[in-house]
Structures are given as C-alpha cells and as structure tokens.
Design a protein around this motif. Structure first.
Motif, PDB file in Angstrom:
ATOM      1  N   TYR A 211      -4.168  29.019 -18.235  1.00  0.00           N
ATOM      2  CA  TYR A 211      -3.800  29.722 -19.473  1.00  0.00           C
ATOM      3  C   TYR A 211      -2.293  29.661 -19.711  1.00  0.00           C
ATOM      4  O   TYR A 211      -1.772  30.417 -20.518  1.00  0.00           O
ATOM      5  CB  TYR A 211      -4.316  31.163 -19.444  1.00  0.00           C
ATOM      6  CG  TYR A 211      -3.743  32.031 -18.342  1.00  0.00           C
ATOM      7  CD1 TYR A 211      -4.211  31.938 -17.032  1.00  0.00           C
ATOM      8  CD2 TYR A 211      -2.744  32.948 -18.616  1.00  0.00           C
ATOM      9  CE1 TYR A 211      -3.670  32.721 -16.026  1.00  0.00           C
ATOM     10  CE2 TYR A 211      -2.206  33.745 -17.613  1.00  0.00           C
ATOM     11  CZ  TYR A 211      -2.677  33.624 -16.328  1.00  0.00           C
ATOM     12  OH  TYR A 211      -2.132  34.407 -15.328  1.00  0.00           O
ATOM     13  N   SER A 213       0.584  30.404 -18.096  1.00  0.00           N
ATOM     14  CA  SER A 213       1.307  31.676 -17.939  1.00  0.00           C
ATOM     15  C   SER A 213       2.808  31.490 -17.810  1.00  0.00           C
ATOM     16  O   SER A 213       3.566  32.443 -17.959  1.00  0.00           O
ATOM     17  CB  SER A 213       0.802  32.400 -16.692  1.00  0.00           C
ATOM     18  OG  SER A 213       1.334  31.789 -15.526  1.00  0.00           O
ATOM     19  N   TYR A 215       4.214  30.966 -15.090  1.00  0.00           N
ATOM     20  CA  TYR A 215       4.555  31.389 -13.722  1.00  0.00           C
ATOM     21  C   TYR A 215       3.518  30.795 -12.778  1.00  0.00           C
ATOM     22  O   TYR A 215       2.459  31.383 -12.579  1.00  0.00           O
ATOM     23  CB  TYR A 215       4.541  32.913 -13.601  1.00  0.00           C
ATOM     24  CG  TYR A 215       5.671  33.593 -14.316  1.00  0.00           C
ATOM     25  CD1 TYR A 215       6.775  34.054 -13.612  1.00  0.00           C
ATOM     26  CD2 TYR A 215       5.641  33.766 -15.690  1.00  0.00           C
ATOM     27  CE1 TYR A 215       7.825  34.670 -14.268  1.00  0.00           C
ATOM     28  CE2 TYR A 215       6.689  34.379 -16.354  1.00  0.00           C
ATOM     29  CZ  TYR A 215       7.772  34.834 -15.640  1.00  0.00           C
ATOM     30  OH  TYR A 215       8.809  35.441 -16.286  1.00  0.00           O
ATOM     31  N   PRO A 346       7.509  28.374 -24.149  1.00  0.00           N
ATOM     32  CA  PRO A 346       7.229  28.568 -22.720  1.00  0.00           C
ATOM     33  C   PRO A 346       5.795  28.164 -22.367  1.00  0.00           C
ATOM     34  O   PRO A 346       4.935  28.050 -23.237  1.00  0.00           O
ATOM     35  CB  PRO A 346       7.423  30.075 -22.531  1.00  0.00           C
ATOM     36  CG  PRO A 346       7.106  30.668 -23.863  1.00  0.00           C
ATOM     37  CD  PRO A 346       7.488  29.644 -24.891  1.00  0.00           C
ATOM     38  N   ALA A 381      10.572  29.898 -14.365  1.00  0.00           N
ATOM     39  CA  ALA A 381      10.725  30.943 -15.384  1.00  0.00           C
ATOM     40  C   ALA A 381      11.308  32.238 -14.840  1.00  0.00           C
ATOM     41  O   ALA A 381      11.710  33.104 -15.620  1.00  0.00           O
ATOM     42  CB  ALA A 381       9.366  31.240 -16.024  1.00  0.00           C
ATOM     43  N   PHE A 411      19.928  32.063 -21.448  1.00  0.00           N
ATOM     44  CA  PHE A 411      18.516  32.316 -21.757  1.00  0.00           C
ATOM     45  C   PHE A 411      18.101  31.827 -23.140  1.00  0.00           C
ATOM     46  O   PHE A 411      16.935  31.502 -23.348  1.00  0.00           O
ATOM     47  CB  PHE A 411      18.224  33.828 -21.668  1.00  0.00           C
ATOM     48  CG  PHE A 411      17.914  34.316 -20.285  1.00  0.00           C
ATOM     49  CD1 PHE A 411      18.917  34.458 -19.336  1.00  0.00           C
ATOM     50  CD2 PHE A 411      16.610  34.638 -19.916  1.00  0.00           C
ATOM     51  CE1 PHE A 411      18.634  34.916 -18.057  1.00  0.00           C
ATOM     52  CE2 PHE A 411      16.316  35.091 -18.641  1.00  0.00           C
ATOM     53  CZ  PHE A 411      17.328  35.237 -17.706  1.00  0.00           C
TER      54      PHE A 411
ATOM     55  N   LEU B 185      17.012  38.955 -24.181  1.00  0.00           N
ATOM     56  CA  LEU B 185      17.122  37.586 -23.663  1.00  0.00           C
ATOM     57  C   LEU B 185      15.967  36.691 -24.119  1.00  0.00           C
ATOM     58  O   LEU B 185      15.821  35.571 -23.646  1.00  0.00           O
ATOM     59  CB  LEU B 185      17.202  37.623 -22.138  1.00  0.00           C
ATOM     60  CG  LEU B 185      18.452  38.328 -21.595  1.00  0.00           C
ATOM     61  CD1 LEU B 185      18.418  38.424 -20.080  1.00  0.00           C
ATOM     62  CD2 LEU B 185      19.722  37.610 -22.044  1.00  0.00           C
ATOM     63  N   GLY B 190       5.296  36.899 -17.644  1.00  0.00           N
ATOM     64  CA  GLY B 190       4.015  36.276 -17.331  1.00  0.00           C
ATOM     65  C   GLY B 190       2.900  37.305 -17.356  1.00  0.00           C
ATOM     66  O   GLY B 190       3.130  38.498 -17.170  1.00  0.00           O
ATOM     67  N   MET B 191       1.712  36.835 -17.603  1.00  0.00           N
ATOM     68  CA  MET B 191       0.530  37.712 -17.626  1.00  0.00           C
ATOM     69  C   MET B 191      -0.418  37.291 -16.502  1.00  0.00           C
ATOM     70  O   MET B 191      -0.562  36.095 -16.268  1.00  0.00           O
ATOM     71  CB  MET B 191      -0.201  37.601 -18.968  1.00  0.00           C
ATOM     72  CG  MET B 191       0.645  38.004 -20.160  1.00  0.00           C
ATOM     73  SD  MET B 191       0.928  39.763 -20.135  1.00  0.00           S
ATOM     74  CE  MET B 191       2.075  39.935 -21.515  1.00  0.00           C
TER      75      MET B 191
END
Lengths: 565, 211
Positions: A211, A213, A215, A346, A381, A411, B185, B190-191
């Motif tokens: 999905y 994310s 991360y 992102p 990230a 950023f 920023l 994240g989720m």
C-alpha cells in the motif's frame, strides 16, 4: 521425539520449517526474540529506529568488533556495548527478513565459480561453490512464487538464465524519477532495469498487496506484502499443526552423543531457565555470526574446538557485502512543475538497478574482474533522520531561525536520491568470528568476537562501480552528488563462517549444507556461502534453504521408511 | 544501517532495547511526566525554589535546570514565524519523559543531567549570570560562543535532536500537537500510526505477552 529442531526463524530457517511441516514432519523452531504479529507493526520511527525495539539491548547482548586501525597499523578491539554501534539485525520471529527492503537480485552463474573464472587473488580465500547456478535456479523460481517477488524481466548483458520468462508478480508502482534514471542512463549507453522486490504488487492468499506506506526498510510490514519469513512461510506452516515456534528461547549449546550426532539443543527460556529439545535432525540458522558462535560454544570431548570444528573452519571466511553509498539532491526548482510535483509524491518506489559493471576490465592489466550491482533508491522517509542531517551546514551546526530555515528547505524544496553499490567482500584470513574471552551476554555466554578485515581489492572494485554511476545522476539533473566506498562491513548482509565445499579440511558443510563432521546437523542460513555474490544475500539464502529442506525431507523420509521396516 | 540513539553523528551510545516491561516503573514515569508538564510555569514564579524532579530514582533535575532547559530549547528552536517553536511542541516535557525510567540508558541520562549542569555553570562563568537571566541577545551570544566546538557543541546538537523529535514524532507521544510539525514540513506519516496501546514503551508489554 520431534523430527527437526531449527535454531533461528529467519530466511534461512523458515523455508525448512515450512517445507517439512507441510510434508507432515514435526518441527520445533527456537527463536531468541519475541513473536511480533503483523497487527503490532506500526510506522513509528521512535520504535523502529530510535529505540531499536527489534534488536537486543547492548547491555544484555553485545559483540566485540576487531578492526584494523590504518593510522597506527594495528588491530583494535571494541565492544559494541561501549560504542553503541550494534551488530544485530532483527531478533524476532521471522528474523531480519521482517525489516528488509527486499531487493531480490539473483546471483549470476559466474558467482558460483569466481576462482575458476577470474583466478586467485593474493590474500583472498576465494573458492568455487560446489553447486552451480543451475542447481539453485528452480529454487529461485520457487522463492519468486512463494515469498512473492515483483518485477519485470528486461534483457541486459548480465541477466541470469531464467526458467520462467517473467516474475510471478508485476512490478511495483514507481516514481517519475525512475523514468529520469532510465533516460539518463540510456543516453549514456548504460543499461538499467526494474529492481525485483520481495514485495507483493498484488494480493497472495492472506497477504495483501503493498500500500506504498513510504516506510519499508527497517519497519515491519502492516499488510504482509513484504516477503518476510514470518508472513510468507511461518504463518502458513503453523496452520499444519506440525510446527511449534518457541519465542524467547536462546540456544546456548548443542549436545552430542559421543558418536558424532546431536541429541539435544539446550536453551534458556523466557524466564531464564534452562530447557532442552531432542530431535532427529538439527538445523542451525541464526545468521552467520551467531551460527558460528553457537557452534563454537558447543564444545565437548568429541568436539574440543566447537561443534563441527575439528578442521578449525567454523567462523572462518566470514563475508559481508562490499561497496558503498552515494547520494544526490534533486531540487524541485530544477524541474518543471509537473515533474517536481511527481518527484515529491511519497510512497512510490525508485526500483531501478544497473548491472552494467557486473564484470569489469582492469585498465592496468586488461584482465577481467568481477564487478557488481548498483541499486537506486530514495533517502529513507524517517523525518528525524533527515533533521539530523539538515541541522548541519558543512561542519557548522545550525540553530535558531537559520536551523529552521535549513530544515524546512530540506523537507520541502528537494528530494535526496541515493544509490548503493554491492560487490564481493572477498573472504580472507582477517574476517572471521571467534568467542570473546572477556565479554559475556546476560546469560553468561561469551559474545561473538568479529574480525572485520577486508581485502583492498573490494574497495578498488566498489570505487570503479560508484565512479561509473555518477554520470547518470549528473545527466538527470541531480546536484550535490556525494559518493564513498566503505571498508566497514554491511551489518545486515552477513554470510560465510561455515562455508560449504567438497573438502572437509577447508569447509564445514558438504554441498547439501550438512556438516562434514556431525551426522544430523544442517546449516541453512547464509553461513554456507563461500562468496557472497554482488547482490544482497536474502534471495539466495531463501532459495538455498528450500534446497536444503528438500535434502532434509529426503533424509527424514528414509529414516521413516527404515522405522517402518 | 540502523541509527544510534538521538543522533548518529556524534559517537553516542545506543538506546535501551530491553524486552522486559516494568509496569511499576512506567506508572512512576507517567505520574512524573504529568507533573513536569506544569513545571516551567511554576518555576518561573520562584527562581529560588529548591524543588527537584526525581527521575525514577536514577537522576535528578532541579526546577532551575528544567527552567534552563526550557529556555535553552526555545533559543535553539524559537518562535519566529517559520514553523513551531520548541515550546509549541512540548519539547521540554518530552525531554523530561525521555530521561525517565526505561526510556533512556543510564549513561545517556547521566550525560544530559551532568552536561546540563556544566552548561549552566559555563554560562555563569562566561556571562556572570544565569542563562535564564540573560537577554535574548545575550543568550544568542552565549550559544554562538559555544556551539561550534567541544562538548558544548555535542550537547547542543543532541538537544536540537530532542526538540525535533518532539516536532516530528506522532502526537500520541504528547508532542507535535495537531500535527503542527508535520504540517510545517509537509511530512506524510506512515500508516498505521502508533496508538496509546502500541507506542513506546507500551509495545514492550504487547510483544512480551505473545507465546
């Protein structure tokens, strides 16, 4: 008695647990860390990288690192307890595969025969593998299906032979930067291709697709799209009822019967009490340095130098991945509005790689040399990590409004594009694991003392590849390009230490990863690898562990048949 | 490569990763954290107060030190119209929380307590007054004088990281209120995000329950 006891639960252990439990054999997995479930993986930087929840406390469990001090020309020993620079990866059920980024390149046929292809290199202990790429190819394919590898096959000079024309899962979505990389590389006549990833681009069974994310590496996956050993194998294996996973079980000794066979694995349970497991076959897959450490700790009259170490090879020829890391900055103002907006999006991956320099010609000698792989990726990230970089301007530490301005611009006005170079870390006499005689873990066992000497050839190759990569970044409009080759090992990419081979005097394992000296011991993590290739190891560790699982299955079937007679 | 606690640029020690969870300690931390929320305003009325904040029996910060930290943080990340200040994100409360209980290794706790005291004394030595009694311009001069070298540079650098942790961590940690730091920023978290039950250090309890 159970059939198989496996020490460790990561990429080297889980294929064995999966295959044997599905085949009806009783399997117990002993894992030192906790069993963290998918529902408890959150995108929390404090937990994942600031507090390092997924690895041991260095006060409880550390390492000694011995490295060469070039300035004083001497070897220097430091405890990670003192430096704080740990040598651990994920110590949880599923191991570090939970936290990998999942760059899944296959090794090439040439990686299995470096010595016979390129000859010996003075000071390096390079040996050919006792198996070929063809032996492993079916298992690479199996991993692509079971673990789930997304990608697109594109022909290039060093594309390895494949039994299937395409990956079972289509490529993951990518950022516009991938097109910029392709275009720049193409203009420079450098081939790039879509990086295969062990991340599902579409659902598979109970596992959901990625999905995006933003991360991924260092974090557990909340959708199980990432092909961790836990999500992809152990959860299904548990459903058979044949697999038992015991978390918080730290194995400290493997006991033998005086006839060259292990009878039990002794471990400390979560209460710190001694316990043990008996089994017909034992598999050690605790990651290279810890696997060697356990064998060295398992001394007895039969094996006075450690289990399976009568030839003195356990812990020797440890390898990592050589290479380095580069970074560059894409300033949004240097691109048109549409492109800069897309660059800032992102979540979408870069997923571009080049193996243009998998083989290099030495300009001095004209001889062919083994090269390596380049992977392009976004800066992680993690926002706090970004601040740690952006609070500096050169050597100057910023504060006040100047600091806030710099952080804000870091950023919002740019994005950092990185690249990583992977090439062989040549096995050598200065890279090995032994037991510390002065540092002990919280159970009183000696910690691993890791010598991390590298071969100068590694840095030479890494530098050549990195230098060749820089024009791509310049061409696509990146600025502030920095690049450096590293002599420090990649902690998350460990292999060797119990390498396989045909000669019991120079190797620990036979070609099936069974001990030359212990009749019921297999080692199925990266320890078996005589050389590491010029790619990340996890794909190959998975593939080989499936191969080893087949060998164990054959042996257990024979034992069963004999018992029936 | 994983990061080192607080920052990875200054040879700092790794953070605690103890699998054990001690409910009693966490209770103490929580209570102290609530007390600390009000401290800067309380001490601002009484410079001569000798009250102390006891951090789980492992270290002591006086109210004067807490007040110093509050003012130092807001000099390092001030309210200037460009994003939140240290105060806006509750950075001083977060700092006290990080020093509490099992949130930090003892050597890091000792470091911050000792260096805070030394930094305060340094100010008195250089400016003959307490940092909290300096004008804004004098505070700037003091920081400028000490920021670019030696242990003071390391101390300030680490304090800046603490402040930005308060700017950028999830609001579930009682920092970054209304996602003010993320919005400034343009950062996308994240989720899934951590919850009260699964944030640090509660997550230790969660994972320790599994068999």
């Amino acid at each position: 008695m159970i059939d198989v006891c496996i020490i460790g639960s990561g990429a080297g252990a889980s294929p064995v647990a999966y295959e044997l439990s599905l085949a009806g054999f009783k399997v117990v997995v002993l894992e030192k860390g906790p069993y963290i479930k998918t529902k408890d993986f959150y995108k929390d930087e404090l937990i994942a990288t600031r507090k390092d929840l997924y690895i041991p406390n260095l006060k409880d469990e550390s390492h000694e690192i011995v490295k060469f001090d070039k300035k004083n020309e001497t070897w220097v020993k430091q405890s990670t307890r003192e430096t704080g620079s740990d040598f651990w990866n994920g110590n949880v059920v599923g191991g570090s595969s939970n936290f990998m980024s999942g760059y899944f390149h296959r090794m090439k046929p040439v990686d299995f025969k470096l010595k016979s292809t390129y000859g010996t290199i003075e000071g390096a202990n390079v040996e050919d593998w006792p198996i070929s790429y063809d032996d492993l190819e079916p298992y690479y394919t199996k991993v692509e299906h079971l673990i789930g590898v997304s990608g697109a096959v594109k022909k290039h000079p060093y594309l390895e032979p494949r039994s299937e024309p395409e990956f079972p899962f289509p490529p993951l979505a990518t950022n516009v930067v991938s097109e910029l990389i392709d275009k720049a590389a193409s203009e420079l006549k450098i081939s790039t291709f879509n990086t295969p990833r062990a991340i599902l681009s579409k659902p598979k069974g109970d596992r959901k697709s990625c999905y995006y994310s933003n991360y991924c590496g260092s974090y557990g996956c909340a959708s199980d799209a990432k092909g961790s050993a836990r999500a992809a194998l152990l959860e299904d294996a548990l459903k058979t009822g044949n697999l038992t996973i015991i978390p918080f079980a730290k194995v400290f000794h493997l006991q033998t019967n005086g006839k060259g066979a292990i009878t039990r694995a002794n471990y400390y349970d979560r209460e710190g009490l001694k316990n043990s497991i008996e089994a017909k076959i034992f598999v050690v897959a605790a990651q290279a340095t810890e696997t060697a450490r356990l064998l060295l700790m398992s001394k007895n009259e039969e094996f006075p130098n450690g289990l399976s170490n009568n030839a003195g090879q356990v812990g020797k020829n440890l390898v990592f991945s050589a290479g380095g890391v580069g970074s560059s900055v894409l300033y949004y103002e240097d691109f048109d509005n549409e492109t800069s907006e897309k660059l800032a999006t992102p979540g979408l991956f870069v997923n571009r790689a080049s193996q243009q320099w998998y083989e290099i010609t030495d300009e001095e000698t004209g001889q062919k040399m083994k090269g390596g792989t380049v992977d392009f990726l976004w800066e992680h990230a993690n926002p706090i990590s970004k601040v740690i970089k952006s609070k500096w301007k050169g050597d100057q530490l910023l504060y006040g409004s100047a600091l806030k301005k710099n952080v804000h611009e870091y950023f919002t006005k740019q994005r950092v594009l990185k690249f990583e170079v992977f090439n062989d870390w040549l096995p050598n006499d200065n890279c090995f694991v032994e037991l510390s005689d002065s540092v002990f873990d919280k159970w009183g066992d000696p910690v691993g003392k890791i010598w991390i000497g590298n071969h100068p050839h590694d840095e030479k190759i890494g530098k050549l590849i990195g230098d060749n990569t820089l024009p791509i970044l310049k061409k696509l409009g990146a600025k502030n390009i920095k690049w450096g080759v590293s002599s420090y090992p990649s902690v998350n990419l460990q292999a060797g230490g119990c390498r396989f081979g045909t000669n019991p005097k120079t190797s620990v394992l036979d070609k099936n990863c069974k001990s030359h000296e212990v009749s019921n011991l297999y080692i199925s993590d990266g320890s078996f690898m005589p050389t590491g290739g010029s790619v990340t190891f996890t794909f190959t560790i998975y593939a080989n562990a499936f191969r080893v699982a087949d060998k164990i299955k054959e042996e257990l079937t024979l034992i069963k048949q004999k018992q029936l007679l | 490569m994983k990061e080192i606690f607080l920052e990875n640029t200054e040879n700092e020690t790794s953070d605690s990763k103890n699998w054990e969870f001690n409910r009693r300690n966490w209770f103490k931390i929580t209570v102290l954290g609530l007390v600390a929320v009000q401290l800067p305003w309380l001490v601002s009325c009484d410079d001569n107060s000798s009250s102390e904040v006891i951090l789980d029996g492992k270290g002591i910060l006086t109210e004067e030190e807490i007040k110093f930290i509050f003012e130092l943080q807001n000099s390092l990340v001030p309210k200037d119209g460009n994003g939140p200040s240290a105060n806006d994100v509750n950075a001083h409360n977060y700092f006290v929380w990080t020093l509490s209980g099992k949130n930090i290794p003892q050597e890091d706790r000792t470091y911050f307590i000792e260096k805070t005291q030394e930094f305060m004394m340094l100010c008195e030595a250089q400016f003959l007054r307490k940092f909290t009694n300096l004008s804004s311009q004098e505070k700037t001069s003091f920081i400028d004088k000490n920021i670019q070298s030696g242990w003071t540079r390391t101390y300030i650098s680490r304090m800046i990281t603490v402040i930005f942790e308060a700017i950028l961590l999830d609001p579930v940690y009682d920092v970054n209120p209304n996602e003010i730091g993320w919005n400034w920023l343009q950062h996308n978290p994240g989720m899934p995000r951590p919850t009260l039950e699964t944030k640090f250090p509660e997550i230790y309890k969660t994972v320790a329950l599994y068999d």
